[in-house]
Motif scaffolding. Structure first.
Motif, PDB file in Angstrom:
ATOM      1  N   TYR A 221      -3.668  71.298  13.099  1.00 48.81           N
ATOM      2  CA  TYR A 221      -4.747  70.275  13.048  1.00 48.81           C
ATOM      3  C   TYR A 221      -4.379  69.089  12.802  1.00 48.81           C
ATOM      4  N   ASN A 222      -4.367  67.834  13.874  1.00 48.50           N
ATOM      5  CA  ASN A 222      -4.200  66.763  13.836  1.00 48.50           C
ATOM      6  C   ASN A 222      -2.457  66.582  13.553  1.00 48.50           C
ATOM      7  N   CYS A 223      -1.798  67.024  14.098  1.00 49.23           N
ATOM      8  CA  CYS A 223      -0.429  66.860  14.098  1.00 49.23           C
ATOM      9  C   CYS A 223       0.179  66.156  15.012  1.00 49.23           C
ATOM     10  N   ALA A 224       1.053  65.349  15.030  1.00 50.81           N
ATOM     11  CA  ALA A 224       1.676  64.085  15.912  1.00 50.81           C
ATOM     12  C   ALA A 224       2.243  64.658  17.246  1.00 50.81           C
ATOM     13  N   ASP A 225       2.897  65.573  16.971  1.00 54.20           N
ATOM     14  CA  ASP A 225       3.710  66.076  18.241  1.00 54.20           C
ATOM     15  C   ASP A 225       3.201  67.428  18.832  1.00 54.20           C
ATOM     16  N   ASP A 226       3.974  68.470  19.083  1.00 56.95           N
ATOM     17  CA  ASP A 226       3.375  69.787  19.566  1.00 56.95           C
ATOM     18  C   ASP A 226       2.836  70.512  18.463  1.00 56.95           C
ATOM     19  N   ASP A 227       1.909  71.383  18.961  1.00 59.27           N
ATOM     20  CA  ASP A 227       1.553  72.364  17.614  1.00 59.27           C
ATOM     21  C   ASP A 227       1.978  73.406  17.777  1.00 59.27           C
ATOM     22  N   PHE A 228       2.288  74.315  19.071  1.00 59.55           N
ATOM     23  CA  PHE A 228       3.251  75.284  19.172  1.00 59.55           C
ATOM     24  C   PHE A 228       4.344  75.147  20.026  1.00 59.55           C
ATOM     25  N   ASP A 229       5.445  75.107  19.281  1.00 57.87           N
ATOM     26  CA  ASP A 229       6.740  74.679  19.958  1.00 57.87           C
ATOM     27  C   ASP A 229       7.655  75.972  19.857  1.00 57.87           C
ATOM     28  N   MET A 230       8.032  76.360  21.039  1.00 59.49           N
ATOM     29  CA  MET A 230       8.822  77.635  20.907  1.00 59.49           C
ATOM     30  C   MET A 230       9.964  77.522  21.877  1.00 59.49           C
ATOM     31  N   ASP A 231      11.143  78.020  21.433  1.00 57.05           N
ATOM     32  CA  ASP A 231      12.332  77.953  22.223  1.00 57.05           C
ATOM     33  C   ASP A 231      13.275  78.932  21.595  1.00 57.05           C
ATOM     34  N   ASP A 232      14.459  78.830  22.185  1.00 55.76           N
ATOM     35  CA  ASP A 232      15.803  79.510  21.590  1.00 55.76           C
ATOM     36  C   ASP A 232      15.686  81.007  21.900  1.00 55.76           C
ATOM     37  N   GLY A 233      14.701  81.323  22.690  1.00 55.08           N
ATOM     38  CA  GLY A 233      14.630  82.880  22.949  1.00 55.08           C
ATOM     39  C   GLY A 233      13.556  83.336  22.124  1.00 55.08           C
ATOM     40  N   PHE A 234      12.566  82.844  21.797  1.00 57.86           N
ATOM     41  CA  PHE A 234      11.639  83.461  20.815  1.00 57.86           C
ATOM     42  C   PHE A 234      10.657  84.341  21.375  1.00 57.86           C
ATOM     43  N   ARG A 235      10.352  85.703  20.832  1.00 58.61           N
ATOM     44  CA  ARG A 235       9.870  86.607  21.589  1.00 58.61           C
ATOM     45  C   ARG A 235       8.759  87.409  20.627  1.00 58.61           C
ATOM     46  N   GLY A 236       8.008  86.642  20.046  1.00 60.85           N
ATOM     47  CA  GLY A 236       7.055  86.903  18.956  1.00 60.85           C
ATOM     48  C   GLY A 236       5.614  87.055  19.608  1.00 60.85           C
ATOM     49  N   LYS A 237       4.736  87.877  18.981  1.00 62.28           N
ATOM     50  CA  LYS A 237       3.336  87.851  19.484  1.00 62.28           C
ATOM     51  C   LYS A 237       2.499  86.995  18.377  1.00 62.28           C
ATOM     52  N   ILE A 238       1.456  86.412  18.897  1.00 64.19           N
ATOM     53  CA  ILE A 238       0.648  85.927  17.965  1.00 64.19           C
ATOM     54  C   ILE A 238      -0.926  85.826  18.429  1.00 64.19           C
ATOM     55  N   GLN A 239      -2.005  86.167  17.612  1.00 65.71           N
ATOM     56  CA  GLN A 239      -3.401  86.244  17.867  1.00 65.71           C
ATOM     57  C   GLN A 239      -4.216  85.442  17.163  1.00 65.71           C
ATOM     58  N   PHE A 240      -5.271  85.010  17.450  1.00 67.35           N
ATOM     59  CA  PHE A 240      -6.093  84.154  16.896  1.00 67.35           C
ATOM     60  C   PHE A 240      -5.400  82.712  16.266  1.00 67.35           C
ATOM     61  N   ALA A 241      -5.696  81.613  16.936  1.00 64.85           N
ATOM     62  CA  ALA A 241      -4.723  80.531  16.524  1.00 64.85           C
ATOM     63  C   ALA A 241      -5.529  79.097  17.154  1.00 64.85           C
ATOM     64  N   VAL A 242      -5.465  78.192  16.511  1.00 65.18           N
ATOM     65  CA  VAL A 242      -6.202  76.825  16.860  1.00 65.18           C
ATOM     66  C   VAL A 242      -5.314  75.730  16.955  1.00 65.18           C
ATOM     67  N   SER A 243      -5.576  75.028  17.938  1.00 65.76           N
ATOM     68  CA  SER A 243      -4.836  73.889  17.969  1.00 65.76           C
ATOM     69  C   SER A 243      -5.999  72.637  18.389  1.00 65.76           C
ATOM     70  N   VAL A 244      -5.900  71.624  17.347  1.00 59.55           N
ATOM     71  CA  VAL A 244      -6.881  70.758  17.684  1.00 59.55           C
ATOM     72  C   VAL A 244      -6.171  69.341  17.348  1.00 59.55           C
ATOM     73  N   LYS A 245      -5.980  68.449  18.417  1.00 54.70           N
ATOM     74  CA  LYS A 245      -5.376  66.957  18.228  1.00 54.70           C
ATOM     75  C   LYS A 245      -6.121  65.775  18.127  1.00 54.70           C
ATOM     76  N   ASP A 246      -5.481  65.056  17.056  1.00 52.65           N
ATOM     77  CA  ASP A 246      -6.514  63.756  16.968  1.00 52.65           C
ATOM     78  C   ASP A 246      -5.882  62.909  17.893  1.00 52.65           C
ATOM     79  N   PRO A 247      -6.703  62.280  18.854  1.00 52.99           N
ATOM     80  CA  PRO A 247      -6.648  61.433  20.048  1.00 52.99           C
ATOM     81  C   PRO A 247      -5.686  60.297  19.777  1.00 52.99           C
ATOM     82  N   LYS A 248      -5.875  59.575  18.593  1.00 57.75           N
ATOM     83  CA  LYS A 248      -4.985  58.627  18.368  1.00 57.75           C
ATOM     84  C   LYS A 248      -3.831  58.659  17.650  1.00 57.75           C
ATOM     85  N   PHE A 249      -3.396  59.881  17.534  1.00 57.71           N
ATOM     86  CA  PHE A 249      -2.091  60.195  16.431  1.00 57.71           C
ATOM     87  C   PHE A 249      -1.065  60.850  17.240  1.00 57.71           C
ATOM     88  N   THR A 250      -0.271  60.343  17.467  1.00 57.63           N
ATOM     89  CA  THR A 250       1.205  60.799  18.009  1.00 57.63           C
ATOM     90  C   THR A 250       2.267  60.241  17.286  1.00 57.63           C
TER      91      THR A 250
END
Length: 468
Positions: A221-250
């Protein structure tokens, strides 16, 4: 003589005060309630138990070393001041047992009178699961003795984080070298992550560096960069998640050309000298997300990008989700091999609802195309967007909405108090499918609705907060 004794006594007191610096170990928090909390600093070398009758103040980097368990009771508050931006590192072989409840969440937050992003450094879990070594060490200025991560145990267990809030986190050491709200380095599937909210972070909310950890009920909620950032060979599972951006905040992008997204997923960074097909390949399987971008709101930061940015050779499945309001676009797939996986139906934005302010579907070839994957049969270059649209229509079972309002969510763009539940008649209330790829896995609850919520229940109630 009395004068001399007084001078000596004052000198001893002064030396004692100087000795208690933020660079010295105080592993058991024995420093008393100085300036708003029992101070925690240095290396935690034996099992420790934090209780809700105290407030714990992180000073600088705090490391829980291998073999040690840190237990945190429901309702416990852990704070940090901006002068040291405390970072809690649960290192390889250590465990955190932070099991809050809906009525008594565990809270990491600012200790400042006027809280601001970056007052807290963040929380870092370091596991022993596999990755592809795209990052050689942990980011964010951690001590070299605690900078290695990963291993060969994909079932590794770093403990439990449940009903936890992380507020005002983020620590930028150098450009591209930061501590996020919750950073997960090589974390294994034996770890439990449920009901975690990252609020008003200075950088990413959640970043997964390799590993196989799974999670449910996550909120960015209202984080400045990416909400869900994945790399380096991540292979997990995720269910039920929210990403909400503040339009003015980066965060400050400078001249990097970087942008802020709901999702940013890579396999490797080719500037590290790696081929995009380096294994294990990043391949998350995700379901029931609700991702809300700025949607062209007045004053939107120029540094906002896409709802979804899949790139640099990653594979992905995102199903049964609602994705709205991307500023530069919605579904963005970059680099030859990433596009190839989508066109071959290995990757899929599946059975979901999509509307962005422009370019619902977008694609871009590499500046220096990856020559490892044979893509000649798809008539490149120049036709990638057309081909992506065709694949979307043929394979995805997803819907491009004419307008964000067609998702019929209750109040998704009210940033102060977003209500993401589908209203009566919403297409999200029905139609979920778990018949593609890894979505059939037993990890996923086979619900009937799409997005993070049904039309009745609110799993954020009591522990998550808004309007920050």
């Amino acid at each position: 003589m009395k004068k001399l004794a007084t001078i000596c006594l004052l000198a001893i007191v002064a030396l004692g005060a100087c000795k208690k610096s933020d660079d010295n170990d105080d592993p058991n928090g024995g420093g008393g309630n100085t300036n708003g909390g029992t101070e925690i600093r240095g290396v935690i070398k034996s099992d420790l138990h934090w209780t809700k009758d105290k407030t714990y103040r992180l000073r600088g980097y705090v490391y829980v070393q291998s073999g040690v368990t840190l237990t945190i009771d429901p309702g416990t508050k852990i704070v940090s001041n901006k002068d040291s931006a405390g970072v809690l590192v649960i290192y390889r072989g250590a465990k955190i047992m932070a099991q809050g409840t809906a009525s008594e969440p565990i809270v990491f937050t600012s200790n400042e009178g006027a809280p601001a992003p970056g007052d807290l450094g963040g929380v870092i879990l370091v596991g022993q699961a596999t990755g592809n070594n795209n990052h050689s060490v942990i980011e964010g200025g951690v001590d070299a003795a605690y900078s290695a991560f990963g291993g060969s145990n994909d079932a590794d267990n770093s403990g439990v984080m449940k009903y936890v809030r992380i507020e005002y986190a983020g620590k930028a050491v150098n450009p591209g070298d930061e501590v996020n709200g919750l950073s997960l380095y090589g974390v294994g599937s034996g770890t439990t992550l449920e009901y975690i909210q990252v609020i008003r972070g200075l950088d990413d909310a959640f970043e997964f560096f390799g590993g196989t950890v799974n999670a449910k009920h996550l909120i960015a909620y209202n984080c400045a960069d990416d909400d869900f950032d994945m790399d380096d060979g991540f292979r997990g599972k995720i269910q039920f998640a929210v990403s909400v951006k503040d339009p003015k905040f980066t965060d400050a992008k400078g001249t990097t050309g970087d942008v802020s997204n709901n999702f940013e997923v890579d396999n490797v960074n080719p500037t590290n000298g790696f081929q995009l097909t380096r294994s294990p390949i990043t391949f998350p399987v995700l379901s029931n997300f609700t991702a809300i971008g700025p949607n062209g709101a007045s004053g939107t930061s120029a540094d906002y990008g896409w709802n979804m940015r899949w790139r640099r050779g990653c594979k992905f499945i995102l199903g049964n989700s609602i994705v709205l309001g991307g500023q530069k676009g919605g579904l963005r797939v970059e680099d030859d091999s990433t596009i190839y996986y989508y066109l071959r139906n290995t990757s899929n934005f599946y059975n979901s609802l999509l509307n962005a302010t422009q370019k619902n579907i977008d694609a871009q070839l590499s500046v220096s195309p990856d020559k490892i994957v044979n893509i000649k049969d798809f008539s490149y270059p120049g036709n990638e967007v057309t081909l992506m649209n065709n694949a979307f229509t043929t394979n995805s079972k997803s819907t491009q909405l004419s307008a964000a309002t067609d998702a019929n969510l209750t109040d998704p763009f009210n940033n102060a108090t977003p209500n993401l539940k589908p209203a009566t008649g919403s297409p999200a209330l029905t139609g979920a499918l778990f018949d593609f790829g890894g979505l059939s896995d037993g990890f996923f609850e086979k619900v009937s609705y799409r997005g993070a919520f049904d039309g009745t229940n609110d799993w954020t109630a009591g522990w998550a907060i808004w309007n920050k």
